[in-house]
Design a protein around this motif. Structure first.
Motif, PDB file in Angstrom:
ATOM      1  N   TYR A   1      -0.421   4.546  -7.915  1.00 31.27           N
ATOM      2  CA  TYR A   1      -0.223   2.947  -7.176  1.00 31.27           C
ATOM      3  C   TYR A   1      -1.882   3.605  -6.068  1.00 31.27           C
ATOM      4  O   TYR A   1      -2.319   4.618  -5.430  1.00 31.27           O
ATOM      5  CB  TYR A   1       0.374   3.154  -6.712  1.00 31.27           C
TER       6      TYR A   1
ATOM      7  N   ARG B   1      -0.763 -15.647  -2.972  1.00 31.37           N
ATOM      8  CA  ARG B   1      -0.555 -14.957  -3.951  1.00 31.37           C
ATOM      9  C   ARG B   1       0.338 -14.084  -4.681  1.00 31.37           C
ATOM     10  O   ARG B   1       0.983 -14.197  -6.234  1.00 31.37           O
ATOM     11  CB  ARG B   1      -1.802 -13.958  -3.645  1.00 31.37           C
TER      12      ARG B   1
ATOM     13  N   CYS C   1      14.635  -5.063  -8.255  1.00 37.02           N
ATOM     14  CA  CYS C   1      12.968  -5.870  -8.554  1.00 37.02           C
ATOM     15  C   CYS C   1      13.089  -7.438  -9.061  1.00 37.02           C
ATOM     16  O   CYS C   1      12.121  -7.830  -9.379  1.00 37.02           O
ATOM     17  CB  CYS C   1      12.199  -4.648  -8.980  1.00 37.02           C
TER      18      CYS C   1
ATOM     19  N   LEU D   1       7.531  -1.946  -2.984  1.00 38.63           N
ATOM     20  CA  LEU D   1       5.911  -0.884  -3.604  1.00 38.63           C
ATOM     21  C   LEU D   1       5.640  -2.856  -4.724  1.00 38.63           C
ATOM     22  O   LEU D   1       4.805  -3.031  -4.976  1.00 38.63           O
ATOM     23  CB  LEU D   1       5.829  -0.153  -4.898  1.00 38.63           C
ATOM     24  N   LEU D   2       6.661  -3.018  -5.691  1.00 35.70           N
ATOM     25  CA  LEU D   2       6.820  -4.635  -6.468  1.00 35.70           C
ATOM     26  C   LEU D   2       6.102  -5.705  -5.253  1.00 35.70           C
ATOM     27  O   LEU D   2       4.613  -6.262  -5.497  1.00 35.70           O
ATOM     28  CB  LEU D   2       8.117  -4.561  -6.934  1.00 35.70           C
TER      29      LEU D   2
ATOM     30  N   MET E   1      10.802  13.146 -12.576  1.00 37.10           N
ATOM     31  CA  MET E   1      10.245  14.607 -11.797  1.00 37.10           C
ATOM     32  C   MET E   1      10.806  15.267 -10.369  1.00 37.10           C
ATOM     33  O   MET E   1      10.628  16.104 -10.423  1.00 37.10           O
ATOM     34  CB  MET E   1       8.909  13.695 -11.063  1.00 37.10           C
TER      35      MET E   1
ATOM     36  N   GLN F   1      13.078  -9.710  -7.239  1.00 39.15           N
ATOM     37  CA  GLN F   1      11.089 -10.243  -6.788  1.00 39.15           C
ATOM     38  C   GLN F   1      10.652 -10.675  -7.610  1.00 39.15           C
ATOM     39  O   GLN F   1      10.174 -11.228  -7.001  1.00 39.15           O
ATOM     40  CB  GLN F   1      10.683  -9.207  -6.079  1.00 39.15           C
TER      41      GLN F   1
ATOM     42  N   GLY G   1      -1.198  -7.077  -3.657  1.00 41.91           N
ATOM     43  CA  GLY G   1      -2.347  -7.232  -4.072  1.00 41.91           C
ATOM     44  C   GLY G   1      -2.448  -6.418  -3.306  1.00 41.91           C
ATOM     45  O   GLY G   1      -4.319  -6.476  -3.084  1.00 41.91           O
TER      46      GLY G   1
ATOM     47  N   GLU H   1       9.455   3.523 -15.938  1.00 42.68           N
ATOM     48  CA  GLU H   1       8.989   4.021 -14.284  1.00 42.68           C
ATOM     49  C   GLU H   1      10.098   4.708 -13.235  1.00 42.68           C
ATOM     50  O   GLU H   1       9.778   5.665 -13.287  1.00 42.68           O
ATOM     51  CB  GLU H   1       7.977   3.545 -13.094  1.00 42.68           C
TER      52      GLU H   1
ATOM     53  N   ASN I   1       1.749 -14.385  -8.903  1.00 45.46           N
ATOM     54  CA  ASN I   1       2.062 -13.350  -9.485  1.00 45.46           C
ATOM     55  C   ASN I   1       3.482 -13.361  -9.276  1.00 45.46           C
ATOM     56  O   ASN I   1       4.289 -12.788 -10.897  1.00 45.46           O
ATOM     57  CB  ASN I   1       2.220 -11.569  -8.262  1.00 45.46           C
TER      58      ASN I   1
ATOM     59  N   ARG J   1      -1.782 -14.175   0.867  1.00 41.35           N
ATOM     60  CA  ARG J   1      -1.086 -12.886   0.550  1.00 41.35           C
ATOM     61  C   ARG J   1       0.109 -13.729   0.138  1.00 41.35           C
ATOM     62  O   ARG J   1       0.750 -13.602  -0.920  1.00 41.35           O
ATOM     63  CB  ARG J   1      -0.477 -12.378   2.172  1.00 41.35           C
TER      64      ARG J   1
ATOM     65  N   HIS K   1       1.827   8.173  -7.277  1.00 40.12           N
ATOM     66  CA  HIS K   1       3.352   7.400  -8.159  1.00 40.12           C
ATOM     67  C   HIS K   1       4.306   7.834  -7.470  1.00 40.12           C
ATOM     68  O   HIS K   1       4.142   8.084  -5.828  1.00 40.12           O
ATOM     69  CB  HIS K   1       3.581   8.154  -8.996  1.00 40.12           C
TER      70      HIS K   1
ATOM     71  N   ALA L   1      10.988   8.400 -15.118  1.00 35.96           N
ATOM     72  CA  ALA L   1       9.871   9.217 -14.550  1.00 35.96           C
ATOM     73  C   ALA L   1      10.200   9.219 -13.203  1.00 35.96           C
ATOM     74  O   ALA L   1       9.999  11.208 -13.412  1.00 35.96           O
ATOM     75  CB  ALA L   1       8.590   8.712 -14.395  1.00 35.96           C
ATOM     76  N   HIS L   2      10.757   8.557 -12.037  1.00 39.16           N
ATOM     77  CA  HIS L   2      10.072   9.471 -10.801  1.00 39.16           C
ATOM     78  C   HIS L   2      11.504  10.617 -11.343  1.00 39.16           C
ATOM     79  O   HIS L   2      11.742  11.325 -10.462  1.00 39.16           O
ATOM     80  CB  HIS L   2      10.810   8.256 -10.262  1.00 39.16           C
TER      81      HIS L   2
ATOM     82  N   TYR M   1       7.113   8.483  -7.048  1.00 39.83           N
ATOM     83  CA  TYR M   1       7.737  10.017  -6.278  1.00 39.83           C
ATOM     84  C   TYR M   1       7.174  10.650  -5.494  1.00 39.83           C
ATOM     85  O   TYR M   1       7.562  11.348  -4.412  1.00 39.83           O
ATOM     86  CB  TYR M   1       8.096  10.684  -7.876  1.00 39.83           C
TER      87      TYR M   1
ATOM     88  N   TRP N   1      -1.201   2.881 -15.402  1.00 42.65           N
ATOM     89  CA  TRP N   1      -0.589   5.151 -15.934  1.00 42.65           C
ATOM     90  C   TRP N   1      -1.513   5.760 -16.084  1.00 42.65           C
ATOM     91  O   TRP N   1      -2.522   5.667 -16.479  1.00 42.65           O
ATOM     92  CB  TRP N   1       0.528   4.686 -17.036  1.00 42.65           C
TER      93      TRP N   1
ATOM     94  N   GLU O   1       2.314  -4.878  -4.974  1.00 38.42           N
ATOM     95  CA  GLU O   1       1.507  -4.879  -6.210  1.00 38.42           C
ATOM     96  C   GLU O   1       1.075  -6.419  -5.958  1.00 38.42           C
ATOM     97  O   GLU O   1       0.049  -6.859  -6.231  1.00 38.42           O
ATOM     98  CB  GLU O   1       2.092  -4.612  -7.076  1.00 38.42           C
TER      99      GLU O   1
ATOM    100  N   ALA P   1       3.110   9.038 -16.258  1.00 38.06           N
ATOM    101  CA  ALA P   1       4.090   7.924 -14.566  1.00 38.06           C
ATOM    102  C   ALA P   1       2.939   6.657 -14.016  1.00 38.06           C
ATOM    103  O   ALA P   1       1.685   6.698 -14.153  1.00 38.06           O
ATOM    104  CB  ALA P   1       4.321   9.136 -12.887  1.00 38.06           C
ATOM    105  N   LYS P   2       3.335   5.829 -13.465  1.00 38.85           N
ATOM    106  CA  LYS P   2       2.614   4.584 -12.398  1.00 38.85           C
ATOM    107  C   LYS P   2       2.092   5.242 -11.253  1.00 38.85           C
ATOM    108  O   LYS P   2       2.763   5.769 -10.567  1.00 38.85           O
ATOM    109  CB  LYS P   2       3.577   3.678 -12.552  1.00 38.85           C
TER     110      LYS P   2
END
Lengths: 114, 899
Positions: A79, B5, B67, A54-55, B34, B70, A61, B27, B9, B2, A27, B30-31, A29, A67, A58, A76-77
């Motif tokens: 990757y 694609r 984000c 990360l986005l 943690m 993007q 590809g 997300e 998206n 790429r 994930h 959660a980060h 973190y 998750w 993703e 958590a998500k």
């Protein structure tokens, strides 16, 4: 004392890919922690800057997300490196190697020839 | 790859952004948790641990925003937002939106239809390879005898001589219709009619028409006069179901067996657009298959009198690099020699034949007939489009003034000029797109209707470039006026616009005046259209009310061409006598007769006569060959003498009946009965006048009855290739047709009925163009009136709504309802009056343009002008009255209290 360095654009993506290659599914973190550890805390990254990278990966590809429960049973998500991501990592690593070699040679060449 | 694609998206992200947003928030949370847990494990207090985690993360919202940027495509996001907002705005003023869209649709659609027709008739080239090098050949003079369409006829010998001129023509082809109209054909059992052309062997290869099936003709087929037929793709599909197995099967044309050799490429319908060729055969020498349906017994034949019979149409493809001028210069001597071959030397006063070309552009034969009416129509729709655009402009202007405050507010809140521009642009585009789409549908329908009316259907399709042009004009209008508020907002100080309330909003004098000018111009254009419509409508009424001299109601007419069955004039007479005898006893039939040349077709037969043994003195006359009881059946009174009877047979004494014009002009002040008429075709004995009939229309409704006409018994004339049967019934003539068909199926099953219709329809065709013009002009005039009404109403209603407070003050100070009503009406009526004053000379000029189309009504007809003015006044009052009444019924207290 050495100064902490900022990461410059582009290299962060390579670090993410390499991390996922080495550790398997991870994930955000976990990725951030790993990058800090490997660089011996020389690299200071705002963890927040990781997420746009990360986005982007993703969307391209290179990585896939799902998750799942973390070590501490937190959702958590995660990757994962995809096949396309591995190819991207290989070529990026090769490019990087080449660049550093060339730069190293320039730095070693000294100033005799003119 | 790429990047592609990623774009994909991001596109998905634009559409499903909301779900992703929530996921991202989870997300990130959660980060941080943690990290906080790890911090706690290192000994921090929970609150401090979390704070450190957030610090380490460095701006949750910044990460989210980054984000977000993007995830979607920002440009697309913006566009979608503009579209949504624009649609909402348009929905808020739904009435106005509907009016603008419909106005645009009508303007675009009507223009597309009319200009498509004009394009097809006047401008478009034939759908053949390199049409610019194709020319029709014409001769200014025809020596000897001529059959066909004026100058376009050449002799077979001339064609042969010219086709060898390979330096000038890459190809030269000849063609001629087998009949002046459809001819009888039969595949299998059912007889029917089709347009058949006979053509030279290289017709298809020379024009560059490919074969869809089977083979085409060769020069060998032309020389051997092969009995082969090539079908048009349309006829093959419609009549034979597109069956490929028909190749090699027999097809009877005028009773002569032919073999189907092939099918021409789809879309090819011959080289004369107005005439759709359905079947082609090689040039024939059989006397029963002469071009133009010429009588088998006559002396003219395609090959026998090749030197002097001008009957072939020709089309050449100029060799590369040869200009028309060079071609004519090169061909001159050859042409002169070959043209004179049939007549020998010319007299000193005789005109010399000269070759000239016409370009293979537009619909050849129809050009003359339709050019003027189509130009008139084009002017009319142009005016309608102008009115429509003016309307759109005014409505948008009215709305824009109302939005000034909204836009100023947005500017004040930091909206950029570019954003506001985009917003208004999007709204205008929405309007134009809506109008354009609807206009395209309307144009499709209108083009089809126009094609059906003018009977040009084959080559008529809505023209894309016309559509694009009209849409572009509308777009320009919508943009210029849709963006008007933007311009004034950008220029005007924000504060002023914001301070002004609805009641005191500044009235821009210049803008007001330009708005009034637009309305006045609209009214002027509308007046011109109304006057035109009135004149054309009166023309139509006059044409419909004309006394034909024939009692057309109750008459059914159809043609027969039995030459294969009868083989001789004597046989034909026996055939028709037997047929008429049977038709007379058919239930519903009151009387039956024959005529050789159908009346009301636009054509007449003309000859010159000599009276009472005179050696010279050619008296021009029209003539027809008719059956017994002709005048009684057609309802034309015989004023003096007698009608024809069964006794006027081939062997009986030769008789003729003349009309009043003939009697008055050639035999004035004497009793015409007993005088003798000699005609070119009967060398032996002259015809004796036995009756004088009342004048009747021959060629059509517009026949002026100034030409003398003579009627002969058909048995005493001969050349009875084709005859028309005329039946009189007490009931509906069309209802008789099935019984007639049944009778014919037993009597002569192989013969199709040629062009069966009521005699009224036949005469009606002679002014179908005038009818189309009248209907269309009325439609356009009403459309214009409607547009003017909506324009007037829209602007006035808007103005009234802005003056509510002023009206309230006036009423509070004691103004009467009537005064308020007048206050509002006055402005609108003054503008309309000004428009009418501008419109009168415009209408007079337009009426002069129509002069040639009018019948029985002068271009300056006061009634048409009066009616148009009255109609306009009605429109103006009706459109102003509703907003005026609304103003007058304002409650002063409510008006003063609002804002």
């Amino acid at each position: 004392m050495t100064e902490k360095r900022d990461v410059w654009q582009g290299t962060l993506a390579l670090m993410v890919l390499k991390t996922l290659d080495a550790l398997g599914p991870q994930h955000g973190y976990g990725i951030a922690r790993r990058i800090e550890q490997i660089s011996d805390d020389l690299l200071a990254i705002n963890h927040g800057t990781l997420y746009p990278v990360l986005l982007k990966l993703e969307q391209e590809g290179a990585i896939a997300a799902h998750w799942a429960a973390s070590e501490n049973n937190r959702k958590a998500k995660f990757y994962t490196l995809t096949k396309a991501g591995r190819r991207q990592l290989d070529s990026a690593a090769r490019d990087w190697q080449q660049t550093t070699e060339i730069i190293a040679r320039f730095l070693a060449a000294g100033g005799e020839a003119r | 790859m790429r990047a592609l694609r990623r774009t994909w998206n991001r596109l998905l992200g634009t559409l499903f952004g909301r779900r992703r947003e929530a996921e991202l928030a989870r997300e990130l949370e959660a980060h941080i948790q943690m990290q906080a847990e790890d911090n706690q494990r290192l000994g921090m207090a929970p609150a401090a641990a979390r704070r450190a985690a957030v610090l380490k993360f460095g701006g949750v919202e910044a990460a989210k925003e980054s984000c977000r940027e993007q995830r979607g495509l920002p440009q697309l996001d913006l566009l979608l937002r503009d579209l949504r907002y624009g649609l909402r705005q348009l929905r808020r003023s739904a009435g106005l939106t509907v009016v603008v869209v419909l106005t645009l649709a009508l303007g675009i659609g009507a223009n597309t239809a009319v200009f498509s027709a004009m394009n097809a008739v006047l401008l478009r080239y034939l759908p053949l390879p390199e049409p610019r090098r194709l020319v029709y050949l014409n001769s200014t003079v025809q020596y000897g005898s001529q059959t066909g369409d004026g100058d376009s006829s050449l002799t077979e010998y001339l064609f042969e001589q010219l086709r060898t001129q390979r330096r000038v023509f890459a190809d030269l082809v000849a063609f001629a219709p087998l009949g002046s109209d459809k001819v009888g054909v039969r595949y299998g059992k059912e007889p029917e009619e089709a347009f058949v052309d006979m053509v030279s062997g290289d017709f298809f290869s020379g024009l560059g028409v490919r074969s869809a099936l089977g083979r085409q003709f060769t020069l060998e087929d032309e020389h051997s006069h092969a009995h082969l037929a090539v079908l048009s793709d349309i006829w093959w599909k419609r009549r034979l179901g597109g069956d490929p197995a028909v190749i090699g099967r027999p097809l009877y044309i005028k009773g002569v067996p032919f073999t189907i050799a092939g099918v021409a490429a789809a879309g090819f319908t011959g080289v004369e657009h107005g005439r759709v060729s359905e079947i082609w055969i090689p040039l024939q020498s059989d006397p029963y298959l002469k071009p133009w349906g010429t009588a088998a017994q006559g002396s003219e034949s395609l090959y026998g009198s090749a030197l002097s019979w001008w009957c072939l149409k020709t089309m050449g493809r100029l060799a590369p690099g040869v200009s028309e001028k060079q071609a004519l210069a090169e061909l001159g001597p050859v042409f002169q020699r070959a043209a004179l071959a049939g007549v020998g030397e010319l007299g000193p006063k005789q005109e010399r034949a000269r070759l000239y070309f016409t370009s293979a552009r537009g619909i050849d034969g129809l050009r003359d007939d339709f050019e003027r009416p189509l130009r008139v129509l084009a002017v009319m729709v142009g005016l309608v489009l102008a009115i429509a655009c003016a309307n759109v402009a005014m409505l948008l202007l009215a709305r824009s003034a109302a939005r000034q405050r909204e836009l100023s507010l947005r500017m004040a809140l930091g909206g950029s000029r570019a954003r506001l521009f985009r917003q208004l642009f999007t709204e205008s585009m929405l309007l134009v797109l809506g109008g354009g789409a609807l206009g395209w549908l309307f144009g499709l329908w209108a083009t089809r209707a126009l094609a059906a009316w003018t009977r040009l259907s084959v080559s008529l399709a809505p023209d894309r470039s016309v559509l694009i042009f009209t849409a572009a004009v509308s777009l320009l209008t919508a943009l210029v006026f849709g963006l008007a508020p933007w311009r004034s907002v950008v220029r005007a100080p924000i504060g002023l616009a914001l301070q002004a309330s609805a009641a005191t909003a500044f009235q821009d004098r210049a803008k007001l005046r330009s708005g009034q000018l637009v309305v006045a111009l609209q009214v002027a254009l509308c007046l011109a259209l109304l006057v035109g419509a009135g004149l054309l409508l009166q023309t139509l009424r006059n044409l419909e009310a004309i006394d034909l001299g024939i009692r057309t109601p109750g008459l059914l007419v159809f043609g027969l061409a039995p030459q294969q069955r009868v083989r001789s004039d004597a046989g034909a007479v026996r055939f028709y006598q037997a047929l008429i005898a049977r038709l007379r006893i058919l239930p519903g039939v009151e009387a039956a007769t024959l005529m050789q040349h159908r009346v009301g077709t636009g054509w007449s037969w003309n000859a010159s006569a000599r009276l009472d043994g005179a050696k010279d003195g050619h008296l021009p006359m029209r003539w027809n060959a008719v059956g017994a009881d002709y005048f009684r059946v057609l309802g034309t009174p015989v004023l003096h003498g007698r009608d024809f009877t069964e006794a006027d047979a081939a062997a009986s004494p030769k008789v003729v009946i003349v009309d009043q014009v003939f009697a008055e002009r050639y035999l004035p002040a004497v009793d015409p009965l007993g005088h003798q008429v000699a005609v070119p075709w009967a060398k032996t004995s002259p015809y004796v006048i036995v009756g004088v009939a009342a004048n009747s229309k021959y060629t059509g409704v517009r026949d002026d009855n100034r030409k003398p006409t003579a009627y002969f018994p058909y048995e005493q004339v001969g050349g009875l290739e084709t005859m028309n049967v005329e039946l009189r019934t007490a009931g509906k003539p069309a209802a008789l047709l099935p019984a007639v068909r049944r009778l014919m199926a037993g009597f002569a099953p192989e013969l199709p009925l040629l062009q069966p219709m009521t005699q009224e329809e036949q005469f009606g065709q002679s002014f179908s163009l005038e009818r189309v013009m009248a209907r269309l002009s009325v439609f356009f005039a009403l459309l214009a009136a409607l547009l003017v009404a909506t324009g007037l109403y829209g602007t006035l209603a808007y103005k009234v709504s802005r003056r509510t407070a002023e009206v309230g003050v006036r009423m509070a100070l004691g103004a009467q309802r009537r005064q308020v009503l007048w206050l509002v009406l006055r402005g609108s009526l003054a503008v309309s009056l000004a428009g009418a004053l501008i419109g009168l000379p415009l209408a007079a000029a337009g009426a002069r343009l129509l002069r040639a189309t009018l019948y029985g009504v002068a271009p300056g007809d006061p009634w048409s002008f009066a009616a148009a003015l009255a109609g306009l006044a009605l429109v103006a009052v009706a459109a102003s009255l509703i907003p005026a009444r609304r103003a007058a019924s304002v409650d002063p207290m409510a008006a003063l209290r609002c804002d």
